[in-house]
Design an enzyme around this catalytic site. Structure first.
Site, PDB file in Angstrom:
ATOM      1  N   ASN A 194      -0.106  -8.213  14.396  1.00  0.00           N
ATOM      2  CA  ASN A 194      -0.663  -7.530  13.233  1.00  0.00           C
ATOM      3  C   ASN A 194      -0.279  -6.052  13.200  1.00  0.00           C
ATOM      4  OD1 ASN A 194      -2.667  -9.216  11.462  1.00  0.00           O
ATOM      5  ND2 ASN A 194      -2.972  -9.943  13.555  1.00  0.00           N
ATOM      6  N   GLU A 243       5.809 -19.040   2.985  1.00  0.00           N
ATOM      7  CA  GLU A 243       5.097 -19.708   4.068  1.00  0.00           C
ATOM      8  C   GLU A 243       5.284 -21.215   3.912  1.00  0.00           C
ATOM      9  OE1 GLU A 243       3.418 -21.174   7.040  1.00  0.00           O
ATOM     10  OE2 GLU A 243       3.400 -18.965   6.967  1.00  0.00           O
ATOM     11  N   TYR A 293     -24.198   5.211  28.729  1.00  0.00           N
ATOM     12  CA  TYR A 293     -25.116   4.623  29.707  1.00  0.00           C
ATOM     13  C   TYR A 293     -26.551   4.653  29.210  1.00  0.00           C
ATOM     14  CZ  TYR A 293     -28.522   4.468  33.456  1.00  0.00           C
ATOM     15  OH  TYR A 293     -29.633   4.167  34.202  1.00  0.00           O
ATOM     16  N   CYS A 321      -6.806 -18.009  15.604  1.00  0.00           N
ATOM     17  CA  CYS A 321      -7.574 -17.909  16.846  1.00  0.00           C
ATOM     18  C   CYS A 321      -8.972 -18.513  16.708  1.00  0.00           C
ATOM     19  CB  CYS A 321      -7.693 -16.449  17.284  1.00  0.00           C
ATOM     20  SG  CYS A 321      -6.095 -15.706  17.734  1.00  0.00           S
ATOM     21  N   ALA A 325      -2.047 -12.172  18.815  1.00  0.00           N
ATOM     22  CA  ALA A 325      -2.284 -11.806  17.422  1.00  0.00           C
ATOM     23  C   ALA A 325      -2.362 -10.303  17.202  1.00  0.00           C
ATOM     24  CB  ALA A 325      -3.571 -12.477  16.926  1.00  0.00           C
ATOM     25  N   ARG A 363       0.815  -1.211   0.000  1.00  0.00           N
ATOM     26  CA  ARG A 363       0.000   0.000   0.000  1.00  0.00           C
ATOM     27  C   ARG A 363       0.853   1.267   0.000  1.00  0.00           C
ATOM     28  NH1 ARG A 363      -3.126  -3.079   3.980  1.00  0.00           N
ATOM     29  NH2 ARG A 363      -5.009  -3.869   2.977  1.00  0.00           N
ATOM     30  N   ASP A 403       5.202 -13.790  17.017  1.00  0.00           N
ATOM     31  CA  ASP A 403       5.466 -14.530  18.247  1.00  0.00           C
ATOM     32  C   ASP A 403       6.949 -14.756  18.515  1.00  0.00           C
ATOM     33  OD1 ASP A 403       2.752 -14.635  18.390  1.00  0.00           O
ATOM     34  OD2 ASP A 403       2.574 -16.809  18.166  1.00  0.00           O
TER      35      ASP A 403
END
Length: 581
Positions: free
Chosen positions: A315, A43, A437, A53, A311, A32, A293
């Site tokens: 990110n 990967e 509230y 997750c 996570a 971007r 991690d």
């Protein structure tokens, strides 16, 4: 085939190791901010950018569509972002001197080199598998990726009894989902409570909720061996000789960062065992970044650099590392505050910042207040119990963290505290927050407001607090509840407590000795506060409010290590609270 286009002469070539969470965020952000960079992501597993997750919830059937777990595919990275995402490719070596990595195609065995200008490491972490007999038997699993999930589901086809080893996030989530699938479940944990990094009184409601739903807890127990017959798991033997039947075992005792690649490349490893990084997630080699991690982050409460395997921070920092690699500049990486939450059947619990135990270990002069209340106005239908432990610094009043447990509204309170501690807010700031509230959503005085007010009273000396697990043997103890409440929930470890109803206290002051240090308790803390103020203004020099009162003391003193299931006492019901709305 990956689309190509003419690259600008000064466009960086960015290689990314790891395509989940931090790595995928880095790749997308790099594109971007730099349309001309060449970006390749490696990967070693068959999937990139999947919702790890969400894996337990697909196992249990709450997520029905497997495709929903696949956030992005190699094809999407190629077509939308012009990113070359190579699955089943493992980076096996980094040659820093020549700025080149060696890559292995795990399907073909082919090895090849790839040059880089910038390299981003996001190799993640691997489940810890202890070196015990039977750990490799058929039917023993860990849960880290899509492949693990698929193997567990296949293993559940004929399974009837599951043993989960480890009672952290994954262990408790998996135990819940196994119950949903009809398995008989036992959770084994070496520590004497689930979620060992929670303070005990926050973990105890999760114990009881697990037991209510049929989960057997073996706490304070180690595992000696996994039994197998013809290569398949048949049970688990604990260190004390206890045998648990099982045809499925899940190892969930933690993760170990995948730092071998970084170590072999000579990158600095930090004190917590993660890859050392600076404010922009650069390693000791300024052309190599690390996120996720396996990396260390600035830990907000203390300023130390630690591994925080969650996570969210992966990110957010992956995004910034991708921008810095692609442009040479970015905002500095945010601090991690370890904000996290877990659901265990009908309850949830979570933490933001430091527990009281961790705060004191870090050197803070820390105090804590406990509040037992409801997630919205108690008179509005559906009010659910909620307990809050707010940790703050003596003197400054700086909020250091909070733990929340209850049947609803837990995440909302955690997020408010996480925001506050990010900006180094105080209990004064918390008490002044203008929170939304209406009766279906909260109370005019939110439980967080109440926690702040009690903390203010503590620091101001109006109603000093004593922790719920305190030894009360040397105190004059006054319990101001109604008689029926004492029968339902006795005040733990305080057989000498004197029962005087709050409404009778002024008329019975003569039964108490104002010269003695005095602790007052009720069920949730509000009536005890009123009693403390009465006593303090009638000549009682040392009078304390038992933080969280009988409810939290019951949780805090439930010493468990393979004990029989505890009495199922919930957080207080509405009739025992005064609603301030």
């Amino acid at each position: 085939m990956v689309a190509t286009r003419t690259q600008a002469p000064d466009s960086p070539k960015i290689l990314i190791v790891g395509g989940v969470a931090g790595g995928a965020s880095a790749a997308a952000r790099a594109r971007r901010v730099n349309e001309h960079a060449r970006i390749i992501m490696f990967e070693r597993d068959p999937y990139v950018s999947f919702a790890n997750c969400g894996l337990p919830y697909f196992i249990g059937g709450e997520i029905a569509d497997r495709a929903q777990l696949l956030i992005a595919t190699p094809e999407l990275f190629r077509d939308r972002f012009l990113i070359d995402a190579r699955i089943r490719h493992e980076v096996i070596a980094i040659h820093r001197a020549t700025k080149r990595v060696m890559v292995k195609n795990l399907d073909t065995g082919e090895q090849y080199g790839e040059d880089y200008d910038k390299l981003i490491l996001s190799p993640g972490a691997a489940p810890i598998v202890p070196p015990i007999p039977g750990a490799t038997a058929q039917g023993v699993f860990s849960l880290r990726n899509i492949g693990d999930m698929d193997r567990i589901i296949a293993g559940m086809t004929h399974a009837k009894e599951a043993v989960v080893i480890g009672a952290g996030y994954i262990g408790l989530e998996a135990a819940e989902q196994f119950v949903h699938r009809g398995l008989k479940v036992t959770v084994v944990e070496l520590q004497d409570q689930v979620m060992p990094f929670f303070d005990r009184e926050i973990a105890e409601p999760l114990h009881r909720e697990s037991e209510r739903n049929g989960v057997r807890l073996e706490l304070g127990r180690g595992v000696a061996a996994i039994e197998e017959t013809n290569g398949a798991v048949t049970g688990v033997t604990l260190a004390d000789g206890t045998r648990l039947s099982a045809d499925l075992v899940l190892m969930s005792i933690g993760v170990r960062p995948n730092v071998a690649l970084a170590v072999d490349a000579g990158l600095t490893i930090g004190a917590s065992g993660g890859i050392a990084t600076d404010a922009y997630m650069r390693t000791s080699d300024p052309d190599i970044y690390a996120v996720g991690d396996a990396a260390e982050y600035a830990f907000g409460p203390t300023g130390a650099r630690l591994r925080v395997p969650l996570a969210g921070i992966a990110n957010r920092t992956g995004r910034l590392a991708g921008e810095h690699a692609a442009t040479g500049a970015s905002r500095p990486a945010p601090a991690a505050w370890s904000t996290s939450v877990v659901r265990v059947f009908g309850y949830a619990a979570g933490i933001a910042g430091l527990s009281l135990r961790a705060a004191r270990q870090a050197g803070f002069d820390a105090r804590a207040v406990h509040i037992v209340s409801y997630h919205h106005a108690s008179y509005y239908p559906g009010a659910a119990p909620i307990g809050i432990k707010l940790v703050y610094e003596t003197g400054s009043g700086r909020v250091l963290g909070a733990q929340v447990v209850g049947a609803a509204g837990v995440d909302k309170r955690l997020d408010v505290v996480a925001t506050l501690i990010h900006f180094k807010g105080t209990i004064e700031d918390l008490g002044e927050l203008d929170l939304a509230y209406a009766p279906p959503f909260g109370s005019a005085k939110d439980p967080l407001h109440m926690a702040a007010f009690v903390a203010q009273n503590d620091l101001d000396g109006l109603a000093p607090l004593i922790q719920p697990d305190a030894d009360l043997s040397a105190f004059q103890v006054v319990d101001v509840r109604e008689a029926g409440e004492l029968e339902e929930l006795p005040l733990c470890d305080a057989p000498h407590a004197k029962h005087i109803r709050l409404d009778d206290l002024r008329d019975r002051l003569g039964e108490l000795d104002p010269a003695l240090p005095t602790v007052v308790s009720c069920r949730g803390g509000q009536r005890a506060y009123a009693a403390v103020r009465i006593l303090a203004q009638h000549g009682f020099a040392q009078v304390y409010n038992l933080s969280g009162a009988a409810a939290m003391r019951d949780f805090a003193l439930n010493r468990r290590s393979g004990a029989e299931p505890a009495t199922h006492v919930d957080l207080p019901r509405p009739e025992h609270l005064v609603d301030d709305a």
